[in-house]
Motif scaffolding. Sequence first.
Motif, PDB file in Angstrom:
ATOM      1  N   VAL A 351      17.765  11.733  -8.001  1.00 26.05           N
ATOM      2  CA  VAL A 351      17.922  11.221  -6.646  1.00 26.05           C
ATOM      3  C   VAL A 351      16.822  10.196  -6.374  1.00 26.05           C
ATOM      4  CG1 VAL A 351      18.980  13.330  -5.756  1.00 26.05           C
ATOM      5  CG2 VAL A 351      16.491  13.085  -5.682  1.00 26.05           C
ATOM      6  N   SER A 352      16.999   9.449  -5.299  1.00 25.38           N
ATOM      7  CA  SER A 352      15.991   8.498  -4.850  1.00 25.38           C
ATOM      8  C   SER A 352      15.281   9.091  -3.637  1.00 25.38           C
ATOM      9  CB  SER A 352      16.646   7.162  -4.477  1.00 25.38           C
ATOM     10  OG  SER A 352      15.711   6.300  -3.864  1.00 25.38           O
ATOM     11  N   ILE A 353      13.953   9.179  -3.701  1.00 26.60           N
ATOM     12  CA  ILE A 353      13.176   9.754  -2.605  1.00 26.60           C
ATOM     13  C   ILE A 353      12.198   8.711  -2.077  1.00 26.60           C
ATOM     14  CG2 ILE A 353      11.658  11.611  -1.864  1.00 26.60           C
ATOM     15  CD1 ILE A 353      12.650  13.272  -4.202  1.00 26.60           C
ATOM     16  N   TYR A 391      13.304  14.916   7.374  1.00 23.92           N
ATOM     17  CA  TYR A 391      13.930  14.147   6.293  1.00 23.92           C
ATOM     18  C   TYR A 391      15.427  14.055   6.563  1.00 23.92           C
ATOM     19  CZ  TYR A 391      15.530  18.648   4.385  1.00 23.92           C
ATOM     20  OH  TYR A 391      16.126  19.875   4.219  1.00 23.92           O
ATOM     21  N   ASP A 392      16.037  13.062   5.974  1.00 19.44           N
ATOM     22  CA  ASP A 392      17.491  12.964   6.030  1.00 19.44           C
ATOM     23  C   ASP A 392      18.021  12.658   4.639  1.00 19.44           C
ATOM     24  OD1 ASP A 392      17.549  10.063   5.599  1.00 19.44           O
ATOM     25  OD2 ASP A 392      16.892   9.865   7.662  1.00 19.44           O
ATOM     26  N   ILE A 393      19.267  13.069   4.416  1.00 16.59           N
ATOM     27  CA  ILE A 393      19.906  12.920   3.113  1.00 16.59           C
ATOM     28  C   ILE A 393      21.205  12.153   3.288  1.00 16.59           C
ATOM     29  CG2 ILE A 393      20.971  14.135   1.177  1.00 16.59           C
ATOM     30  CD1 ILE A 393      19.155  16.499   1.796  1.00 16.59           C
ATOM     31  N   ASP A 396      22.812  10.253  -2.570  1.00 14.98           N
ATOM     32  CA  ASP A 396      21.713  10.634  -3.473  1.00 14.98           C
ATOM     33  C   ASP A 396      20.390  10.015  -3.026  1.00 14.98           C
ATOM     34  OD1 ASP A 396      22.308   8.036  -4.023  1.00 14.98           O
ATOM     35  OD2 ASP A 396      22.314   8.237  -6.200  1.00 14.98           O
ATOM     36  N   LYS A 397      20.275   9.652  -1.757  1.00 17.90           N
ATOM     37  CA  LYS A 397      19.051   9.046  -1.227  1.00 17.90           C
ATOM     38  C   LYS A 397      18.433   9.960  -0.166  1.00 17.90           C
ATOM     39  CE  LYS A 397      20.323   4.226  -2.071  1.00 17.90           C
ATOM     40  NZ  LYS A 397      21.477   4.558  -2.918  1.00 17.90           N
ATOM     41  N   ILE A 398      17.131  10.175  -0.302  1.00 12.13           N
ATOM     42  CA  ILE A 398      16.401  11.036   0.624  1.00 12.13           C
ATOM     43  C   ILE A 398      15.277  10.223   1.269  1.00 12.13           C
ATOM     44  CG2 ILE A 398      14.954  13.093   0.847  1.00 12.13           C
ATOM     45  CD1 ILE A 398      16.379  14.190  -1.629  1.00 12.13           C
ATOM     46  N   ASN A 399      15.183  10.291   2.593  1.00 11.83           N
ATOM     47  CA  ASN A 399      14.112   9.641   3.334  1.00 11.83           C
ATOM     48  C   ASN A 399      13.276  10.709   4.025  1.00 11.83           C
ATOM     49  OD1 ASN A 399      14.354   6.580   3.220  1.00 11.83           O
ATOM     50  ND2 ASN A 399      16.445   7.181   3.744  1.00 11.83           N
ATOM     51  N   ILE A 400      11.965  10.672   3.815  1.00  7.38           N
ATOM     52  CA  ILE A 400      11.047  11.635   4.417  1.00  7.38           C
ATOM     53  C   ILE A 400      10.199  10.920   5.457  1.00  7.38           C
ATOM     54  CG2 ILE A 400       9.091  13.182   3.965  1.00  7.38           C
ATOM     55  CD1 ILE A 400      10.214  13.559   1.145  1.00  7.38           C
ATOM     56  N   TYR A 401      10.051  11.565   6.647  1.00 10.84           N
ATOM     57  CA  TYR A 401       9.327  10.936   7.755  1.00 10.84           C
ATOM     58  C   TYR A 401       8.147  11.794   8.166  1.00 10.84           C
ATOM     59  CZ  TYR A 401      13.785   8.516   7.928  1.00 10.84           C
ATOM     60  OH  TYR A 401      14.908   7.800   7.605  1.00 10.84           O
TER      61      TYR A 401
END
Length: 401
Positions: A351-353, A391-393, A396-401
């Motif tokens: 995945v992309s994080i 975070y949101d999904i 296959d992309k995950i963004n962490i705030y």
Amino acid sequence: MLRDFGKLIELAKKLARTILLRERIDEVDTSEELNQDERDYIMQKLAEPSHWLERSRLKKEVDETHAREWERLRANTVADSKLRYLKIMVKVAAIFIGIAVCTYFFSSGNFTEEGTGALPEQESITLELENGAVEKLSKSDNRLFKNSKGNVVGMQKFDQLDYTQAEERSSSSDSDKKPMGYHKLTVPYGKTFQLVLSDGTRVHLNAGTSLKYPVRFIKDKNREVFMEGEAFFDVQKNKEQPFIVNSGSLGVQVLGTQFVISSYPEDAFINTVLLEGSVGLYKNKGSQKKDKERYTMLEPGFMGAWNKEEENIAVTEVDTDIYTAWTKGRMVFSHMKFEDIIKKLARCYNVSITNNNVELGEETFTATFDIKIESMEDILESFKRNYGFDYDIENDKINIY
């Protein structure tokens, strides 16, 4: 295409059980529902870490109002009173998962008219042969690989390639003087694979790793391979033929030993962890003649970290179990920065994080996860409980705030 829609729904129900009741995917019997080609392909796809993320998202939709109960499930303690609830939830989850699986298989065209399909190129384990041809490997395969003369040089049995059982070659001494033919095995993110070289040396390749090696080692010459990524080596002893691993700017020479090398392009260090035996580390200048006085020797239980920018080696004592856990399906982090942890998670789960929380990136954590049963979202939730973040999904992309 799959011939019976009902078969796919039944498979979806079984998949739901792997999520909700923690049954292993390889323990689910599908022999009565699918033919061999369909079963091999679907079970392989459903077992891939790259698809765990979507399954986790579906689980969250089904169970968002029962978070506390799932915490008890994570501890693998299911009370009798919960079993009836789980059976109901299996049926509900099967609906969601059935829709997702149907959408994936029927709309993406992964099956041909004959009922078999090629894996997407970026997700396939590949083997580049001596002639430059590239073969895609499936962990369900049993096959032979031959050279230009038709002689068997390698055999695949599921998740392992073995070069020790090659057919007899000419006994002429000239055969040992011929140039070596090379194969190159490439393992994408989200997968692992095993290899047995012609001398009996065993190599376990981690996600995002490639290894170039001769199909056979020539007598009186060094056993030399070239790698990028991470691999565990169990080298067959041979005092007459040192074993050399070339990994970017670092060379590692051994006679017979067990060690791990981690050499990803995006990492600042090339790490070599020794389990047993001894190894010599040196700056790789591409020369066949190595200055032994410049070797940095490692003892068991120590790690040599090669700084790519400064071109020097620092040796420290380490817990070797941390660096070999991935070969047993576990991820172990010991006082590791979060920014380094997510690199390893991205490789493991394909995945992309993106971490947008600078302070979080500098925080250190100690944790152990079983990647066979814990999804990417399970792991994120564990970190979230210890350090509040959002975070949101999306796919296959995950963004962490």
